[in-house]
Design an enzyme around this catalytic site. Structure first.
Site, PDB file in Angstrom:
ATOM      1  N   LYS A 189       0.606  -1.237   0.075  1.00 28.22           N
ATOM      2  CA  LYS A 189      -0.290  -0.178   0.187  1.00 28.22           C
ATOM      3  C   LYS A 189       1.053   0.903  -0.014  1.00 28.22           C
ATOM      4  CE  LYS A 189      -4.147   1.434  -0.719  1.00 28.22           C
ATOM      5  NZ  LYS A 189      -4.484   1.401  -1.901  1.00 28.22           N
ATOM      6  N   SER A 382      -8.508  -0.322  -5.664  1.00 32.32           N
ATOM      7  CA  SER A 382      -8.168  -0.104  -4.591  1.00 32.32           C
ATOM      8  C   SER A 382      -9.945   0.686  -4.251  1.00 32.32           C
ATOM      9  CB  SER A 382      -7.506   1.247  -4.199  1.00 32.32           C
ATOM     10  OG  SER A 382      -6.965   1.018  -2.861  1.00 32.32           O
TER      11      SER A 382
END
Length: 583
Positions: A189, A382
């Site tokens: 991430k 996402s």
């Protein structure tokens, strides 16, 4: 008394002038939008000139050709462009397509959809001819599908692979004495890396390299197939940039002939069998799309709901996906008995975690009543993937960027900047130890940091759990391919994050089949476009100011945009780990 009389008269004159002005303005709009029916002449060639940005659906600006509004926006809609190509395939008056695409202002997945549409057009036995003075990487990838690829004798061609260039802000924050306090889950991430590093982490470098190689492998394979060149030879050409000048393009069989425009016209006349002294009927895409109708009479509707842009809470606008507005569209489609199935067309890098979850809920409710299919465009990562995982089936292009299952949060500590750079100090009183937890004028305490980190981890578990349920996977298995990592559509298919590789039409066909209406249905797109006047005024407000800023900032505009988006990082974010351009 005279003063009041004059004031009243002036006010009345202003009202009359305003009303008359509005009537004239509306009259101009009406005149511009009332077009004569377009008739396609025999032996015509459809001219597709891709000189505008490609959007999911088209925005037409009736004032585009007027000098009074030179910067008002216009786009080429992917949906409308493909419809025109599809219609031209069966139109007896259209003998072929002349493609002019030096640059393609679209992502690789959208480019792939246009390329597939052109390939399908060729299956009718009609020709596609491409010509340009120069070809960018994306422009050549699209144009290589043509039967003949022509180049200007003094032009250029770029075939040297893809790159991803990331911008990092840590050095700027160090100079300004700003401390980004970062909270995230997962090794991949890396959306926060620009705020905490001056270069890529090894994990980020790994996923970027893997993704670029996957995309470019598909690009090489498609060019090789169209041009009859061995993939290994194309890789050699690309890696060593062996083709830069027109003669090299001919030597390595990337182009067929070096010609000027008048010679292209002669070649097109030969293709359709008319004499050199006859006029060539070139009909532009803009005109051709007005010559036919896609109307279908059916009581069964497949609704395509377009979700394009960053995900935010609220209504959103033409450039964002507002959870409130999108949820309303889903609810209306769910409750409409005439709508038998829904396709969610997603082109988004993500955004607000809460907004993503709001829309996830509405998609899940809809999927309990009728088929809901996800169609991924250039990016569905996402928060964009969060929406897709609520659907029955996920369809992506091989070059789609997806995955990035993870979330993050940032709170900036501005104390050093305010104190040391501006001489501003702060003090506070509070009723409890945690009353000012989100204060940006001081560093967070260890207790506050732990609370926020726990919230991020809870959000990640929510994301992972719902993704596993949607994909029918074990949570621990899903974590192996999650952790914020980004995949291409091909990779996502192999990992179980995507069900089918295909385009929007593939998703629509699946939706119709699941609803058992495959033999009798119509397609409609939502949200419905507002009136031309409403759209124009909204766009004029936002786009004109944006254009003015772009003109002033020049090449520095992307950096300003990146800084501006920092303001939008409110709450937890389910956002793609970076923004980059494929070059």
């Amino acid at each position: 008394m005279n003063f009041l009389r004059n004031l009243l008269a002036s006010f009345l004159a202003l009202v009359i002038f305003t009303v008359l002005g509005i009537l004239v303005f509306v009259g101009i709009i009406g005149a511009l939008t009332q077009k004569e029916p377009v008739k396609v002449s025999e032996k015509s060639v459809l001219h597709i000139k891709l000189d505008k940005p490609i959007s999911e659906v088209e925005f037409n600006n009736p004032f585009a050709e007027l000098d009074m509004f030179p910067t008002a926006p216009t786009t080429i809609g992917l949906v409308q462009l493909k419809e025109a190509i599809r219609n031209a395939k069966d139109d007896n008056n259209i003998k072929g397509i002349y493609l002019e695409a030096p640059f393609v202002m679209a992502g690789m997945a959208a480019t792939e959809e246009i390329r597939d549409a052109l390939n399908d057009f060729k299956s009718s036995g009609k020709f596609v001819v491409a010509f340009s003075e120069f070809y960018s990487e994306g422009g050549y990838y699209l144009s290589s599908v043509a039967d003949k690829v022509y180049m200007h004798p003094e032009g250029s061609l770029e075939l040297n692979g893809l790159s991803a260039n990331l911008t990092f802000f840590k050095g700027l924050f160090d100079k300004l004495d700003i401390e980004p306090q970062i909270f995230r889950v997962g090794d991949f991430k890396s959306a926060v890396e620009p705020f905490m590093r001056k270069d890529m982490s090894e994990e980020n470098r790994l996923q970027l390299t893997s993704m670029l190689n996957s995309v470019y492998g598909n690009v090489i394979a498609k060019i090789a197939e169209s041009r009859g060149i061995a993939p290994e030879k194309l890789v050699e050409i690309s890696d060593n940039m062996l083709v830069r000048r027109p003669k090299q393009a001919i030597e390595y069989h990337l182009a067929d002939e070096l010609v000027y425009f008048d010679q292209v016209v002669s070649a097109l006349k030969t293709e359709i069998g008319i004499e050199e002294d006859e006029d060539l009927n070139l009909i532009s895409y803009e005109k051709y799309k007005e010559s036919f109708s896609t109307y279908t009479s059916s009581d069964n509707e497949v609704a395509v709901i377009v979700a394009s842009g960053d995900i935010i809470s609220g209504k959103g606008d033409v450039n964002t996906i507002g959870s409130e507005k999108f949820s309303e569209e889903i609810r209306k489609a769910r409750k409409d008995d005439g709508i038998k199935a829904i396709v969610i067309r997603i082109n988004s890098p993500g955004g607000s975690f809460v907004a993503s979850d709001v829309m996830w809920r509405e998609i899940r409710l809809a999927s309990e009543q009728k088929p809901v299919i996800a169609s991924m465009s250039d990016v569905a990562a996402s928060g964009g993937y969060y929406m897709a995982m609520a659907c029955d089936t996920i369809v992506a292009q091989p070059n789609t960027i997806t995955g990035s299952i993870g979330i993050f949060g940032i709170i900036f500590n501005l104390q050093g900047f305010l104190n040391n750079k501006l001489g501003i100090t702060n003090d506070e009183v509070k009723t409890g130890e945690l009353s000012s937890i989100y204060n940006m004028t001081r560093p967070l305490t260890e207790q506050e940091k732990q609370i926020i980190q726990n919230d991020v981890e809870d959000g990640y578990e929510t994301f992972i759990t719902k993704a596993a349920q949607g994909r029918g996977m074990d949570v621990e298995e899903l974590k192996k391919i999650a952790s914020g990592r980004v995949w291409t559509g091909s990779q996502a298919k192999a990992n179980g994050l995507v069900d089918v590789l295909g385009d929007l039409e593939t998703a629509i066909e699946i939706a119709a089949a699941k609803a058992n209406v495959q033999d009798n249905y119509k397609v409609r797109y939502y949200p419905k476009q507002q009136s031309i006047f409403e759209e124009f005024m909204k766009e004029l407000e936002g786009e004109r100011s944006a254009e003015m800023i772009k003109e002033e900032m020049g090449e520095f505009y992307p950096y300003m945009e990146s800084a501006r988006k920092v303001k939008e990082l409110n709450g937890l974010q389910a956002r793609m780990p970076y923004e980059f351009r494929l070059n």
